[in-house]
Motif scaffolding. Structure first.
Motif, PDB file in Angstrom:
ATOM      1  N   MET A 110     -52.719 -19.728 -40.932  1.00 27.63           N
ATOM      2  CA  MET A 110     -51.517 -18.835 -40.569  1.00 27.63           C
ATOM      3  C   MET A 110     -50.463 -20.240 -40.491  1.00 27.63           C
ATOM      4  O   MET A 110     -49.098 -20.342 -41.200  1.00 27.63           O
ATOM      5  CB  MET A 110     -51.509 -17.976 -39.374  1.00 27.63           C
ATOM      6  N   PHE A 111     -50.203 -21.363 -39.777  1.00 30.74           N
ATOM      7  CA  PHE A 111     -49.924 -22.308 -40.051  1.00 30.74           C
ATOM      8  C   PHE A 111     -49.964 -22.843 -41.016  1.00 30.74           C
ATOM      9  O   PHE A 111     -48.848 -23.016 -41.514  1.00 30.74           O
ATOM     10  CB  PHE A 111     -50.464 -22.997 -38.432  1.00 30.74           C
TER      11      PHE A 111
ATOM     12  N   ARG B 104     -54.976 -26.692 -45.374  1.00 32.67           N
ATOM     13  CA  ARG B 104     -54.435 -25.999 -44.657  1.00 32.67           C
ATOM     14  C   ARG B 104     -56.388 -25.383 -44.269  1.00 32.67           C
ATOM     15  O   ARG B 104     -56.680 -24.646 -45.630  1.00 32.67           O
ATOM     16  CB  ARG B 104     -53.778 -25.018 -45.214  1.00 32.67           C
TER      17      ARG B 104
ATOM     18  N   ALA C 174     -42.777 -27.275 -38.011  1.00 29.23           N
ATOM     19  CA  ALA C 174     -41.395 -26.907 -39.005  1.00 29.23           C
ATOM     20  C   ALA C 174     -40.273 -27.954 -38.920  1.00 29.23           C
ATOM     21  O   ALA C 174     -39.582 -28.008 -39.481  1.00 29.23           O
ATOM     22  CB  ALA C 174     -41.134 -25.094 -38.712  1.00 29.23           C
TER      23      ALA C 174
ATOM     24  N   ASP D 123     -50.012 -21.499 -43.986  1.00 28.65           N
ATOM     25  CA  ASP D 123     -49.693 -20.346 -44.724  1.00 28.65           C
ATOM     26  C   ASP D 123     -48.208 -21.360 -44.573  1.00 28.65           C
ATOM     27  O   ASP D 123     -46.796 -21.472 -46.004  1.00 28.65           O
ATOM     28  CB  ASP D 123     -49.959 -18.779 -44.283  1.00 28.65           C
ATOM     29  N   ILE D 124     -47.255 -21.319 -43.438  1.00 31.39           N
ATOM     30  CA  ILE D 124     -46.136 -21.144 -43.405  1.00 31.39           C
ATOM     31  C   ILE D 124     -45.616 -22.724 -43.475  1.00 31.39           C
ATOM     32  O   ILE D 124     -44.795 -22.724 -44.052  1.00 31.39           O
ATOM     33  CB  ILE D 124     -45.907 -20.841 -42.182  1.00 31.39           C
ATOM     34  N   LEU D 125     -46.128 -23.265 -42.934  1.00 31.21           N
ATOM     35  CA  LEU D 125     -46.276 -25.195 -42.869  1.00 31.21           C
ATOM     36  C   LEU D 125     -45.385 -25.486 -44.221  1.00 31.21           C
ATOM     37  O   LEU D 125     -45.112 -26.615 -44.497  1.00 31.21           O
ATOM     38  CB  LEU D 125     -46.760 -25.830 -41.968  1.00 31.21           C
TER      39      LEU D 125
ATOM     40  N   ASP E 282     -45.479 -24.058 -47.713  1.00 30.50           N
ATOM     41  CA  ASP E 282     -44.175 -23.655 -47.951  1.00 30.50           C
ATOM     42  C   ASP E 282     -42.966 -24.180 -47.875  1.00 30.50           C
ATOM     43  O   ASP E 282     -42.171 -24.609 -48.678  1.00 30.50           O
ATOM     44  CB  ASP E 282     -44.009 -22.117 -48.138  1.00 30.50           C
ATOM     45  N   ILE E 283     -42.572 -24.588 -46.450  1.00 27.45           N
ATOM     46  CA  ILE E 283     -41.737 -25.444 -45.851  1.00 27.45           C
ATOM     47  C   ILE E 283     -41.770 -26.365 -46.631  1.00 27.45           C
ATOM     48  O   ILE E 283     -41.015 -26.990 -47.080  1.00 27.45           O
ATOM     49  CB  ILE E 283     -41.818 -26.105 -44.284  1.00 27.45           C
TER      50      ILE E 283
ATOM     51  N   ASP F 239     -43.740 -24.698 -34.325  1.00 29.32           N
ATOM     52  CA  ASP F 239     -42.550 -25.051 -34.303  1.00 29.32           C
ATOM     53  C   ASP F 239     -42.433 -26.472 -34.282  1.00 29.32           C
ATOM     54  O   ASP F 239     -40.877 -26.322 -34.860  1.00 29.32           O
ATOM     55  CB  ASP F 239     -42.077 -23.830 -33.021  1.00 29.32           C
TER      56      ASP F 239
END
Ligand code: NAD
Length: 360
Positions: A241-242, A135, A223, A244-246, A248-249, A220
Motif C-alpha cells: 500500500m505505501f 513496491r 511522501a 502504491d501511493i509513493l 504515484d507521487i 509520511d
C-alpha cells in the motif's frame, strides 16, 4: 540465433496502439542484435470479457507462463465500468500478478533533461532525478486476512511474512548495487508492529550488502521528501500500500503519465507494462504517447532478456528524440514538434539506428 517468446497482451483503449508502436522498436532490436522475438497474442481486460466472458482466461495465463516475458498494454474503459468489482477488466491485472507470482513492482522515475520543465515541480528540484521505487506487490494489507465489513465496522489486516520481506529486500539491494548504492526502506515503524518487523528484516538482509547504504524513513516523511528533494533517493523499497501511493507521487515528478514504464517480477516470470491506463478519452486517435510502453520494452531487455545494452540504447534514443523537440499531444507546447503515436515510435527507431554502434 537466440530466440525469445514474448506474450503480448495489448488490452483496451490505447493499449493496442502503444503496443504496436513498442513492438516495432523491439523488432528493430531483434534486427540489430540478431535475436528473434516470437510474439504470442491474447486478449485481456475488457476485450477479453467481450470475447470470452472473463478478463483473463486460463489459456491466456498459461500462454504467459510459457513465455520468457509478458508485455501488457492497458485494460479497462467506460464500457465495463458498471460491472461488479470482481468481474471488471482490472481483475485481469490482479490475476496475472497472482498467477505469475509477481511479487515485486519496479517503477523508475527518470526525468529526461528535455522534460525537466514539464513537471509541476520547479525545474531545479526535478532535473537529474533518477529514482527506482520497489513496491512489494503480493502481500500486505491488500491481501491480509481477516478482512471484511458489516454495518458498523470495516477491517483489513496488514500481514508480512519473513520470506516476503526478505525477497523484496534482496531485489532492492541487488538493484542498488547496479545503480548508486543507496536504499531507503519506507515504513511506519513508529506506529505499526508489522512495520517494525519489516524494518528488522531489512536490517538483517542488509548485512549481505556491505557496499549498499541503507536508511529508513517513515512513509509520511517519505511522501514529503519525494516532493521536496526527490534527488536524495536512489532505490526506495516499501510495502504494497505505501508503494502504491509513493510510486504515484514519484511518477508525477516527471510530469507525464505517458512517460512511465514499469516491471513486475517474480521468481519465474516477468511482466512489463506502462503505468498509465487505457486512456479512453484519446483512444483510436493516434494521440497516445508510446514512450512508456517503449521504455517498458527497454526494461524487459535489461532485466529479463539479458540484453542490457539494447535496453540502454532505447533509453538513449528516447532521450535524444525528446531533446530534438518531438512531443506527443499531452506534452506538446508551442515551439515543439507535434507527432502522433506511430511517428514517435519511428523517430525512436531511426535514432536507434544512429546509436547502433553502442549496442552492436
Ligand atoms: P489513464 O491513465 O487511462 O488516463 C489518465 C489521463 O492521462 C487521461 O487524460 C489520458 O488521456 C492521459 N494519458 C494516459 N496515458 C497516456 C498516454 N500514453 N499518452 C497520452 N496521454 C495519456 O487513467 P484513467 O482515465 O483514470 O483510467 C482509464 C481506464 O484505465 C480505467 O478503466 C482504469 O481503470 C484503467 N486503468 C488501467 C490501468 C492498467 O491497465 N494498468 C492503470 C490505470 C488505469
Amino acid at each position: 540465433m537466440e530466440s525469445y517468446k514474448i506474450a503480448v497482451l495489448p488490452g483496451d483503449g490505447i493499449g493496442p496502439e502503444v503496443m504496436q508502436a513498442a513492438l516495432k522498436v523491439l523488432d528493430t532490436v531483434g534486427e540489430i542484435e540478431n535475436v528473434r522475438f516470437d510474439y504470442e497474442y491474447a486478449q485481456v481486460g475488457g476485450c477479453a470479457i467481450d470475447e470470452t466472458g472473463a478478463p483473463l482466461s486460463k489459456e491466456t495465463l498459461q500462454m504467459c507462463q510459457r513465455s520468457d516475458a509478458v508485455l501488457l498494454g492497458a485494460v479497462g474503459g467506460p464500457k465495463w465500468e458498471s460491472l461488479p468489482q470482481d468481474q471488471k477488466p482490472e481483475q485481469a491485472l490482479l490475476k496475472l500478478r497472482g498467477g505469475l507470482g509477481l511479487y515485486s513492482n519496479l517503477r523508475p522515475t527518470v526525468v529526461f533533461p528535455a522534460l525537466a520543465d514539464a513537471s509541476s515541480l520547479r525545474e531545479e528540484i526535478v532535473s537529474g532525478v533518477d529514482v527506482m521505487v520497489v513496491r512489494e506487490l503480493t502481500g500486505g494489507i491488500y491481501f491480509g486476512t481477516p478482512k471484511g465489513a458489516d454495518k458498523n465496522k470495516g477491517w483489513n489486516t496488514m500481514v508480512y511474512e519473513r520470506h516476503e520481506v526478505e525477497r523484496i529486500a534482496h531485489v532492492a539491494f541487488d538493484l542498488a548495487q547496479k545503480r548508486n548504492g543507496r536504499v531507503c526502506s519506507v515504513d511506519k515503524a513508529n506506529v505499526l508492529d508489522v512495520s517494525q518487523f519489516w524494518r528488522d528484516i531489512v536490517v538483517e538482509v542488509h548485512k549481505d550488502y556491505p557496499d549498499v547504504e541503507l536508511e529508513h524513513m517513515y512513509v509520511d516523511n517519505a511522501a514529503m521528501q519525494l516532493v521536496r528533494t526527490p534527488k536524495q533517493f536512489d532505490v526506495i523499497v516499501t510495502s504494497n500500500m505505501f508503494g502504491d501511493i509513493l510510486s504515484d507521487i514519484a511518477s508525477m515528478v516527471t510530469g507525464s503519465l505517458g512517460m512511465l514504464p514499469s516491471a513486475s517480477l517474480g521468481e519465474k516470470y516477468a511482466l512489463y507494462e506502462p503505468v498509465h491506463g487505457s486512456a479512453p478519452d484519446i483512444a483510436g486517435q493516434g494521440k497516445a504517447n508510446p514512450l512508456a510502453m517503449i521504455m517498458s520494452v527497454s526494461m524487459m531487455l535489461s532485466y529479463t532478456l539479458d540484453l542490457p545494452k539494447a535496453g540502454a540504447a532505447i533509453q538513449t534514443a528516447v532521450s535524444e528524440v525528446l531533446e530534438e523537440g518531438y512531443r506527443t499531444g499531452e506534452l506538446y507546447r508551442q515551439g515543439d514538434k507535434l507527432v502522433n503515436t506511430d511517428e514517435m515510435s519511428d523517430l525512436v527507431i531511426k535514432k536507434m539506428a544512429e546509436v547502433r554502434e553502442n549496442i552492436a
